[in-house]
Design a protein around this motif. Structure first.
Motif, PDB file in Angstrom:
ATOM      1  N   MET A 215      62.920  52.932 -11.377  1.00 13.40           N
ATOM      2  CA  MET A 215      62.964  51.341 -10.831  1.00 13.40           C
ATOM      3  C   MET A 215      61.604  51.187 -10.048  1.00 13.40           C
ATOM      4  N   GLU A 216      61.109  50.179 -10.217  1.00 12.97           N
ATOM      5  CA  GLU A 216      59.691  49.932  -9.750  1.00 12.97           C
ATOM      6  C   GLU A 216      59.902  49.781  -8.318  1.00 12.97           C
ATOM      7  N   GLN A 217      58.769  50.078  -7.689  1.00 10.01           N
ATOM      8  CA  GLN A 217      58.624  50.129  -6.290  1.00 10.01           C
ATOM      9  C   GLN A 217      57.967  49.025  -5.760  1.00 10.01           C
ATOM     10  N   THR A 218      58.353  48.468  -4.525  1.00 10.56           N
ATOM     11  CA  THR A 218      57.686  47.428  -3.936  1.00 10.56           C
ATOM     12  C   THR A 218      56.533  47.753  -3.719  1.00 10.56           C
ATOM     13  N   ARG A 219      55.216  46.728  -4.005  1.00 10.68           N
ATOM     14  CA  ARG A 219      53.878  47.059  -3.572  1.00 10.68           C
ATOM     15  C   ARG A 219      53.517  45.727  -2.707  1.00 10.68           C
ATOM     16  N   ALA A 220      52.323  46.210  -2.065  1.00 14.27           N
ATOM     17  CA  ALA A 220      51.814  45.107  -1.062  1.00 14.27           C
ATOM     18  C   ALA A 220      51.542  43.839  -1.747  1.00 14.27           C
ATOM     19  N   GLY A 221      51.886  42.780  -1.256  1.00 10.87           N
ATOM     20  CA  GLY A 221      51.526  41.439  -1.856  1.00 10.87           C
ATOM     21  C   GLY A 221      52.842  41.028  -2.940  1.00 10.87           C
ATOM     22  N   GLN A 222      54.067  41.784  -2.778  1.00  8.17           N
ATOM     23  CA  GLN A 222      55.031  41.412  -3.664  1.00  8.17           C
ATOM     24  C   GLN A 222      56.312  41.368  -3.091  1.00  8.17           C
ATOM     25  N   SER A 223      56.223  40.815  -1.678  1.00  9.60           N
ATOM     26  CA  SER A 223      57.651  40.786  -1.109  1.00  9.60           C
ATOM     27  C   SER A 223      58.331  39.530  -1.471  1.00  9.60           C
ATOM     28  N   SER A 224      59.745  39.539  -1.560  1.00  9.86           N
ATOM     29  CA  SER A 224      60.340  38.435  -1.935  1.00  9.86           C
ATOM     30  C   SER A 224      60.164  36.919  -0.965  1.00  9.86           C
TER      31      SER A 224
END
Length: 223
Positions: free
Chosen positions: A1-10
């Motif tokens: 599963m892809e991890q949340t990265r900075a700048g990609q918060s919902s």
């Protein structure tokens, strides 16, 4: 599963999308022509009935602008509503979904300009076609965002009803694309565009009605 990265918060993505769509919705009404000048005012040589008649003639003349406003607002409302539903179910924002937001928001911001052109020149085939192309691409991005969220596994839940809703969105996108060539022949294609939501709803109802009989025997056997 892809991890949340900075700048990609919902959350931040939702705030930006809400802001762009809200501004676009507001600009739609700003582009509608206003009655200006003393021609619409009461005066020594203009009675109240005459002034009202002048204003009524102006409103009738700008009927195309009002219709274009309602149609464009309806499109943006549907895009916002579906986007909001997807974001509420996201555990993270997939990279492809983030990328698709660039053309999505670009087109949403451009829609008031295309709407104003079609509203001011409702009989011009190029004006109608420009509006249709912008909305078609906007719907294409909208459907792509939904599919990207589902395929990445980022959705917290993905029920058959939600999958059916995504399919209905693609059906509406295809319907809009198929009707665009008619825009060059007649501006009445706008009526077909206004019923695009009903087409998606009818497709979903039809697909659901076919799905229910398939499940009934299973429920009976289970009981």
């Amino acid at each position: 599963m892809e991890q949340t990265r900075a700048g990609q918060s919902s959350e931040r993505l939702g705030f930006l999308t809400d802001a762009v769509l809200a501004i676009a919705m507001t600009l739609l009404v700003i582009e509608i022509p206003r009655p200006e000048g003393s021609y619409f005012d009461l005066g020594p040589d203009t009675s109240g009935t005459q002034a009202a008649s002048h204003l009524w003639q102006f409103l009738v003349h700008e009927a195309g602008a009002f219709y274009s406003y309602v149609l464009a607002f309806f499109v943006l409302w549907i895009v916002w509503r579906q986007h909001h539903t997807v974001l509420d179910r996201l555990s993270y924002v997939p990279s492809l979904m983030m990328v698709l937001h660039f053309p999505l928001l670009l087109l949403a911001g451009f829609l008031p300009f295309a709407t104003a052109i079609m509203g001011h020149h409702p009989g011009n085939p190029l004006a109608t076609l420009l509006f249709g192309v912008v909305v078609f691409l906007l719907m294409l991005c909208r459907s792509g965002v939904q599919s990207a969220a589902a395929r990445s596994g980022a959705l917290s839940d993905d029920t058959p009803a939600q999958r059916l809703e995504r399919t209905a969105c693609w059906v509406v996108t295809g319907y809009w694309g198929l009707t665009m060539p008619i825009a060059w022949l007649t501006p009445w294609v706008q009526v077909l565009w206004f019923f695009s939501g009903a087409v998606g709803h009818a497709f979903a109802r039809l697909a659901l009605s076919r799905e229910v009989p398939r499940r009934r025997p299973t429920r009976g056997n289970g009981c």
